[in-house]
Design a protein around this motif. Structure first.
Motif, short mmCIF file in Angstrom:
data_model
loop_
_atom_site.label_atom_id
_atom_site.label_comp_id
_atom_site.label_asym_id
_atom_site.label_seq_id
_atom_site.Cartn_x
_atom_site.Cartn_y
_atom_site.Cartn_z
N ALA A 83 4.19 22.21 10.74
CA ALA A 83 5.55 22.22 10.22
C ALA A 83 5.80 20.96 9.40
CB ALA A 83 6.55 22.30 11.36
N VAL A 84 6.55 21.14 8.32
CA VAL A 84 6.85 19.97 7.48
C VAL A 84 8.29 20.13 6.93
CG1 VAL A 84 5.87 20.94 5.36
CG2 VAL A 84 5.90 18.47 5.67
N LEU A 85 8.92 18.99 6.77
CA LEU A 85 10.29 19.03 6.24
C LEU A 85 10.19 19.01 4.72
CD1 LEU A 85 13.29 18.84 6.99
CD2 LEU A 85 13.06 16.35 6.86
N LEU A 86 10.75 20.02 4.05
CA LEU A 86 10.66 20.10 2.59
C LEU A 86 11.72 19.18 1.96
CD1 LEU A 86 10.26 23.97 2.28
CD2 LEU A 86 8.47 22.23 2.03
N PRO A 87 11.49 18.80 0.68
CA PRO A 87 12.48 17.88 0.05
C PRO A 87 13.87 18.51 0.03
CG PRO A 87 10.48 18.04 -1.26
CD PRO A 87 10.35 19.05 -0.18
N ASN A 88 13.95 19.79 -0.04
CA ASN A 88 15.28 20.40 -0.09
C ASN A 88 15.92 20.51 1.29
OD1 ASN A 88 13.84 22.36 1.15
ND2 ASN A 88 14.10 23.92 -0.46
N GLY A 89 15.29 19.87 2.26
CA GLY A 89 15.91 19.83 3.58
C GLY A 89 15.57 21.02 4.44
N ARG A 90 14.78 21.91 3.91
CA ARG A 90 14.41 23.05 4.73
C ARG A 90 13.09 22.77 5.47
NH1 ARG A 90 16.49 28.09 1.11
NH2 ARG A 90 18.68 27.59 1.52
N ILE A 91 12.84 23.62 6.41
CA ILE A 91 11.61 23.40 7.21
C ILE A 91 10.60 24.48 6.86
CG2 ILE A 91 10.63 23.29 9.53
CD1 ILE A 91 13.55 22.60 10.45
N TYR A 92 9.45 23.99 6.50
CA TYR A 92 8.37 24.91 6.19
C TYR A 92 7.44 24.95 7.42
CZ TYR A 92 3.88 26.47 4.35
OH TYR A 92 2.69 27.11 4.16
N GLY A 93 7.12 26.13 7.86
CA GLY A 93 6.20 26.22 9.00
C GLY A 93 5.14 27.27 8.75
N SER A 94 3.93 26.94 9.12
CA SER A 94 2.89 27.98 9.05
C SER A 94 2.20 28.03 10.42
CB SER A 94 1.91 27.69 7.93
OG SER A 94 0.83 26.97 8.39
N CYS A 95 2.04 29.25 10.91
CA CYS A 95 1.46 29.41 12.26
C CYS A 95 0.13 30.14 12.17
CB CYS A 95 2.39 30.26 13.13
SG CYS A 95 3.96 29.49 13.41
N TYR A 126 15.50 37.77 8.98
CA TYR A 126 16.45 36.94 8.24
C TYR A 126 17.77 36.81 8.99
CZ TYR A 126 13.19 36.87 4.36
OH TYR A 126 12.09 36.66 3.61
N ASP A 127 17.96 37.64 10.00
CA ASP A 127 19.15 37.49 10.83
C ASP A 127 18.90 36.64 12.07
OD1 ASP A 127 20.73 39.00 9.25
OD2 ASP A 127 20.36 40.89 10.32
N MET A 128 17.68 36.10 12.15
CA MET A 128 17.32 35.36 13.36
C MET A 128 17.08 33.89 13.04
SD MET A 128 14.54 38.08 14.77
CE MET A 128 14.26 37.49 16.41
N THR A 129 16.99 33.08 14.09
CA THR A 129 16.55 31.69 13.89
C THR A 129 15.12 31.60 14.39
OG1 THR A 129 17.10 30.88 16.08
CG2 THR A 129 18.89 30.87 14.45
N ALA A 130 14.47 30.53 13.93
CA ALA A 130 13.07 30.34 14.35
C ALA A 130 13.00 30.21 15.87
CB ALA A 130 12.48 29.09 13.70
N TYR A 131 14.06 29.68 16.49
CA TYR A 131 14.02 29.46 17.95
C TYR A 131 14.07 30.78 18.73
CZ TYR A 131 15.06 24.89 16.14
OH TYR A 131 14.98 23.75 15.43
N ARG A 190 13.90 22.90 19.91
CA ARG A 190 15.05 22.37 19.16
C ARG A 190 14.98 20.85 19.14
NH1 ARG A 190 19.13 25.83 17.72
NH2 ARG A 190 19.08 27.75 18.94
N GLN A 191 14.71 20.30 20.30
CA GLN A 191 14.58 18.84 20.45
C GLN A 191 13.48 18.33 19.53
OE1 GLN A 191 16.28 16.96 22.70
NE2 GLN A 191 15.16 15.03 22.41
N GLY A 192 12.33 19.04 19.56
CA GLY A 192 11.17 18.65 18.74
C GLY A 192 11.53 18.71 17.27
N ALA A 193 12.27 19.75 16.88
CA ALA A 193 12.62 19.91 15.47
C ALA A 193 13.54 18.78 15.03
CB ALA A 193 13.30 21.26 15.28
N SER A 194 14.43 18.37 15.91
CA SER A 194 15.36 17.31 15.53
C SER A 194 14.62 16.01 15.28
CB SER A 194 16.44 17.14 16.60
OG SER A 194 15.85 16.60 17.76
N VAL A 195 13.54 15.79 16.02
CA VAL A 195 12.72 14.59 15.79
C VAL A 195 11.97 14.75 14.47
CG1 VAL A 195 10.74 13.28 16.63
CG2 VAL A 195 12.45 14.15 18.24
N MET A 196 11.44 15.96 14.28
CA MET A 196 10.61 16.22 13.11
C MET A 196 11.42 16.06 11.82
SD MET A 196 8.54 19.69 12.60
CE MET A 196 9.73 20.43 11.57
#
Ligand code: C2E
Ligand code: MG
Ligand code: MG
Length: 755
Positions: A164-176, A114-119, A131-137
């Motif tokens: 990965a999908v952009l949730l309506p609340n603006g967050r990014i949901y990812g499953s790996c 929780y102290d980290m970013t996905a990147y 990061r570039q890919g996420a900005s497009v997504m």
């Protein structure tokens, strides 16, 4: 209410009206009341209904809340225990949720995450890309799938497929999802495909696949090479019937569907043909051998895999093998094998036309000398030129073959049906060949001249076997050589008989020593008082069928074959052993044994050592041993002979010159040779009393030996007259039938005892 009624009664009209109004009013009132009552009831019902509805709604709300909670819980649990690693992060990548799988796989605690970013979870050098890919997504609501690699806390990397999908609340949901296995499988598949391709490209056979429509599915490198294509793209996806199997070998097109390969592709049957024509890209035909293997999947024919070999190479190889098997590599002439074949054909032709043919055996004279002096390369040049000249001398139907070395064989066909004419014809060809071969040769920088010896035998039909004919021609050729070379000889049956006898004798001679068939005979040598002074040992062959065989019959053969080495040594050793035995007795210890030594035996480099060893091994006294040499030995290499004789004399052995007078007796040599004795040949002794020439020769020889200080002995003394003549002329040693014939050891010893 009562007051009201009283007022009404007072004023009737008014009352009436009033009554009416009142009644009406009452009715109205009643009505209203009733109505009011009714509406109160309705209201009550309504209220009840409302209450019920409200209760229902509340119940529903409760249920909904409950089920929402349940579903939330389910979702939570699902996410928590999902096999995939699930995370939710803010737009800047900060992680706000991870499920247990993320923790389990990556090794971070939830707090750390929780102290980290996905990147932070991807390899450093990929962070900018993601990061570039996420900005497009983030600009759409689509689901995005990509392969990434997540970095574990311990630094290890796991290949993942990210949804990965952009949730309506603006967050990014990812499953790996861990795709290590898939990656490994893909890798293995790729490896195996590469291996397969390598294998396909590594084989010499052309290979291609076709579907049931004849469309090419793949080809290998050999296919491209054989059929002249540069790239698989030129073939794959195209119809093979149009490209490579559209015609018979004679270029007449196959009707569609008639081509055997196309047919084979459709039928689930393997097919094979030794010869089929494929067409190259440039339109030329290539003969191939092909095999078609059907590809059947789940019972359905999918097409075929065809392999083929370019027959051109095989043909070339076959031709090369044929060339190697039937032709001489140096001259290109037929070899022995092909010659035998041609001879059999020539027999058949001779039979059919009732005509003679001739077999000529040709050998170059002194070829070995050229080889030894100028080297084999120059020798080879001569052979090539000889082959060329021989071919130019012959007619088309005739054969010239090389048997090996400098031996050539010529087969002449269709000569006359008359034997004499055939002989003349064959001789004419032989003369022509001889003249051609006698012309000068230029072998590199060397001018060369050679002659040849030829043996000829005629044949008619199959009267003689091939082997015999070759043997006869060979015999005749040797006769030509013996006649002085550069000669032509026809085969003579008598000569053949002698040759065969000789060959037989040689075979028997080889085993005679082992079979102990040799023995020595002793011929006494006497002095003027007729007392024995020694003996000459003479070799005898006790042949089981022929009886005693004279050395005159087999010594020359022993010389030729080299058998003289072991046999001569045996004679020397046996004589020495006998001398040693005689040493023990007063009557024999002074006897001298004369041993004949042949030229080849004497020429051995270790002959001196052989003599020495024979003496040492036997214990014989060297002074009792005398070696008889002939003039031919001595004259062959005078210096060497003198040297060798001196070495032997040093051992204590003496020398006698055998058969003196029969060779080139030269005083010049005679005085130089370290001889002890001269042995007058029996041919002079024989007619000594009747032939004045012989008498003169003998006289001269005796006088000469006296002058040179040599002893003299006469052999072949048969009569008293001969003895008297010799004695009178000063000869004082004799050997001959007058005293004794050569006899066995026992007989010799008996003879001695009589003396
Ligand atoms: P050779 O050395 O000249 O031997 C003398 C030959 O004359 C002998 O023949 C002998 O039997 C024969 N002879 C002796 N006295 C008389 C006679 O009075 N009248 C006639 N007509 N002949 C007589 P043989 O034993 O047949 O030997 C022939 C030749 O074979 C020998 O001639 C010798 O050159 C050779 N020879 C014999 N034994 C050997 C051997 O052990 N080694 C070698 N290298 N040659 C041998
Ligand atoms: Mg002799
Ligand atoms: Mg002799």
């Amino acid at each position: 209410m009562q007051i009201f009624w009283n007022i009404s009664l007072l004023s009737l009209p008014v009352l009436t009206i009033t009554s009416l109004w009142l009644v009406g009013g009452i009715f109205v009132g009643l009505y209203i009341r009733r109505m009011r009552l009714r509406s109160a009831v309705a209201l009550e019902e309504l209220e009840l209904k409302h209450l019920r509805l409200q209760a229902d709604a509340e119940q529903q709300a409760r249920e909904m809340t409950h089920s929402l909670r349940e579903s939330e819980e389910r979702l939570r649990m699902t996410l928590k225990y999902a096999p995939d690693a699930v995370f939710i992060c803010k737009k800047d990548g900060r992680i706000v949720y991870v499920n247990d799988s993320v923790i389990e796989w990556l090794g971070y605690s939830r707090r750390e995450l929780y102290d980290m970013t996905a990147y932070d979870l991807v390899p450093r050098d990929w962070q900018a890309v993601y990061r570039q890919g996420a900005s497009v997504m983030l600009t759409d609501n689509e689901r995005h799938v990509m392969e990434i690699r997540l970095v574990k806390k311990d630094g290890g990397k796991i290949p993942m497929e990210l949804n990965a999908v952009l949730l309506p609340n603006g967050r990014i949901y990812g499953s790996c999802r861990d795709i290590t296995e898939r990656k490994l499988t893909q890798r293995a598949l790729q490896d195996s495909q590469e291996n397969l391709q390598r294998l396909l490209n590594g084989v010499a056979e052309g290979i291609y696949g076709v579907d049931t429509q004849g469309i090419c599915t793949f080809v290998n490198a050999a296919f491209l090479h054989i059929l002249g294509y540069e790239d698989t793209g030129e073939i794959v996806g195209k119809n093979m019937h149009d490209l490579i199997h559209y015609a018979h070998a004679d270029d007449t097109p196959y009707p569609l569907g008639e081509c055997p390969i196309d047919r084979g592709c459709r039928a689930a049957q393997p097919a094979h043909a030794d010869e089929e024509v494929f067409w190259r890209r440039d339109g030329t035909a290539v003969s191939v051998e092909y095999w078609s293997h059907p590809v059947v999947k789940d019972g359905r024919t999918m097409g075929a895999v065809v392999t083929f070999l370019d027959n051109t190479h095989r043909r070339q190889a076959e031709q090369e093998i044929h060339q190697l098997a039937f032709y001489d590599a140096l001259t290109g002439l037929p070899n022995r094998r092909l010659l035998l074949d041609r001879l059999n054909q020539a027999f058949a032709v001779s039979d059919r036309h009732n005509r003679y043919g001739a077999l000529m055996f040709l050998d170059l004279d002194h070829f070995k000398t050229l080889n030894d002096s100028r080297g084999h390369d120059v020798g080879d040049l001569l052979l090539i030129e000889v082959a060329r000249r021989l071919q130019s001398c012959l007619r088309d139907g005739d054969t010239v073959a090389r048997l090996g070395g400098d031996e050539f064989v010529i087969v002449l066909e269709m000569l006359s049906c008359d034997v004499n004419e055939a002989v003349t014809q064959a001789e004419q060809v032989a003369e022509k060949v001889r003249d051609a071969l006698n012309l000068p040769y230029q072998l590199n920088q060397y001018a060369h001249h050679t002659t040849s010896s030829m043996g000829i035998v005629l044949f008619r039909g199959h009267q003689e076997s091939v082997d015999n004919l070759l043997k006869y021609a060979d015999t005749a050729m040797y006769q030509a050589k013996a006649a002085g070379r550069n000669e032509i000889r026809f085969y003579d049956p008598e000569m053949q008989a002698a040759l065969e006898a000789r060959i037989e004798l040689e075979g028997e001679l080889r085993s005679a020593l082992d079979k102990r068939q040799f023995c020595l005979h002793y011929q006494v040598q006497v002095n003027s008082a007729r007392l024995p002074v020694g003996a000459e040992v003479l070799l005898r062959w006790e042949h089981p069928e022929r009886g005693l065989v004279s050395p005159l019959q087999f010594i020359p053969l022993c010389e030729e074959t080299g058998l003289i080495y072991p046999i001569g040594l045996w004679v020397l050793q046996t004589a020495c052993a006998q001398l040693n035995v005689w040493q023990g007795s007063a009557s024999t210890r002074d006897l001298v044994l004369a041993v004949n030594v042949s030229a080849r035996q004497f020429r051995q480099s270790d002959f001196v050592a052989q003599v020495q060893r024979a003496l040492v091994d036997s214990g014989a006294k060297a002074s009792r041993l005398k070696l008889e040499l002939t003039e031919s030995i001595v004259l062959e290499n005078v210096e060497d002979t003198i040297q060798k004789m001196r070495e032997i004399i040093m051992l204590g052995v003496s020398f006698s010159m055998d058969d003196f007078g029969t060779g080139y007796s030269s005083l010049q040599y005679l005085k130089r040779l370290p001889l002890d004795q001269i042995k007058i040949d029996q041919s002079f002794v024989r007619d000594i009393t009747s032939d004045p020439n012989d008498a003169a020769i003998v006289r001269t020889v005796i006088a000469m030996t006296e002058a040179l200080g040599l002893n003299v002995i006469a052999e072949g003394v048969e009569t008293e007259a001969q003895l008297a003549f010799l004695e009178l002329r000063g000869c004082n040693a004799f050997q001959g039938y007058l005293f004794s014939k050569p006899v066995s050891l026992d007989a010799f010893e008996t003879l001695l005892s009589k003396n």
